[in-house]
Write an enzyme that holds these catalytic residues in place. Structure first.
Site, short mmCIF file in Angstrom:
data_model
loop_
_atom_site.label_atom_id
_atom_site.label_comp_id
_atom_site.label_asym_id
_atom_site.label_seq_id
_atom_site.Cartn_x
_atom_site.Cartn_y
_atom_site.Cartn_z
N HIS A 12 0.85 -1.19 0.00
CA HIS A 12 0.00 0.00 0.00
C HIS A 12 0.89 1.24 0.00
O HIS A 12 2.08 1.17 0.32
CB HIS A 12 -0.90 0.00 1.23
N LYS A 16 5.05 1.39 0.78
CA LYS A 16 5.92 1.18 -0.39
C LYS A 16 7.40 1.36 -0.05
O LYS A 16 8.25 0.60 -0.50
CB LYS A 16 5.51 2.08 -1.55
N THR A 38 1.65 -5.60 -8.43
CA THR A 38 0.65 -4.69 -8.99
C THR A 38 1.41 -3.55 -9.67
O THR A 38 2.61 -3.37 -9.45
CB THR A 38 -0.27 -4.17 -7.87
N THR A 40 1.74 -0.04 -9.84
CA THR A 40 2.53 1.05 -9.25
C THR A 40 3.71 0.51 -8.47
O THR A 40 4.85 0.97 -8.64
CB THR A 40 1.64 1.91 -8.32
N THR A 41 3.47 -0.49 -7.63
CA THR A 41 4.56 -1.09 -6.86
C THR A 41 5.57 -1.73 -7.80
O THR A 41 6.79 -1.58 -7.61
CB THR A 41 4.00 -2.13 -5.87
N SER A 58 -3.04 -2.00 -11.40
CA SER A 58 -2.98 -1.35 -10.09
C SER A 58 -3.96 -2.06 -9.16
O SER A 58 -5.01 -2.54 -9.61
CB SER A 58 -3.36 0.12 -10.26
N GLY A 59 -3.63 -2.11 -7.88
CA GLY A 59 -4.50 -2.80 -6.91
C GLY A 59 -5.96 -2.39 -6.98
O GLY A 59 -6.83 -3.24 -7.15
N ASP A 64 -5.16 -6.59 -7.34
CA ASP A 64 -5.25 -7.51 -6.21
C ASP A 64 -5.99 -8.77 -6.62
O ASP A 64 -5.61 -9.89 -6.27
CB ASP A 64 -5.96 -6.86 -5.02
N ASP A 84 -1.29 -1.68 4.87
CA ASP A 84 -1.34 -0.69 5.94
C ASP A 84 -2.59 -0.89 6.78
O ASP A 84 -3.69 -0.52 6.36
CB ASP A 84 -1.33 0.72 5.33
N HIS A 91 -10.22 0.25 -1.64
CA HIS A 91 -10.45 -1.11 -2.14
C HIS A 91 -10.20 -2.15 -1.03
O HIS A 91 -9.70 -3.23 -1.28
CB HIS A 91 -9.58 -1.37 -3.37
N ASP A 94 -11.20 -5.69 -1.71
CA ASP A 94 -10.25 -6.42 -2.56
C ASP A 94 -9.08 -6.95 -1.74
O ASP A 94 -8.61 -8.07 -1.96
CB ASP A 94 -9.71 -5.53 -3.67
N ARG A 100 -7.79 -13.52 2.01
CA ARG A 100 -8.62 -14.72 2.19
C ARG A 100 -8.23 -15.81 1.20
O ARG A 100 -8.08 -16.97 1.56
CB ARG A 100 -10.10 -14.35 2.02
#
Length: 165
Positions: A12, A16, A38, A40-41, A58-59, A64, A84, A91, A94, A100
């Protein structure tokens, strides 16, 4: 026999920098494996580490869920997800779904530097490892009162043990 691991790296916004610091420290080891992230990361990791990252969306735009789909298909060996817990995410559903799915499919998850260190320094990193995956093909989900529980059609639990029912 040594097997390349398929590792998902996600963080998140507020985490990062922690993930970047952790990946810089572990760059040599990570370079030996197949990395996913994802968007951006992943872009930050490629720029910082100079390694190829298989970037998904992106997440918040489905990344995700794409990682979750890779887990269900057996295409990822573990998830490093610096999320975080103190910041609400648009999201969040997500994020919960991804965590899960990782638990349902018995995929190791590291949510901070300490747990990531434990996973990446495990002797299993350099060995072939066949994780146990419960047989969900024969499971029917039933609801009893306020408790949700799984019942196998053949009267055995999800671990293959006979039940008294």
């Amino acid at each position: 026999m040594w097997k390349k691991k398929r590792i998902a790296l996600v963080a998140h916004t507020n985490k990062k920098q922690d993930l970047l610091a952790w990946t810089r420290f572990n760059r040599a080891l990570l370079a030996q494996h197949e990395l996913y992230s994802t968007a951006t990361t992943g872009a930050l990791l490629e720029q910082e580490l100079g390694l190829q990252i298989n970037k998904l969306r992106s997440g918040p735009l489905g990344g995700d869920q794409q990682i979750g789909a890779k887990i269900t298909e057996g295409d990822l060996d573990f998830l490093i997800f610096f999320w975080d817990p103190l910041e609400s995410q648009p999201h969040d559903s997500d994020v919960r779904a991804l965590l899960r799915i990782a638990v349902v499919w018995n995929v190791p998850v590291a949510c901070n530097r300490a747990s990531a260190d434990f996973i990446i320094t495990s002797p299993l990193m350099t060995e072939e490892y066949e994780r146990f995956v419960p047989d969900y093909d024969g499971i029917q989900i039933a609801v009893g009162g306020s408790i949700d529980y799984a019942v196998r059609a053949d009267s055995a639990d999800s671990w293959g043990q006979a039940t008294d029912d």
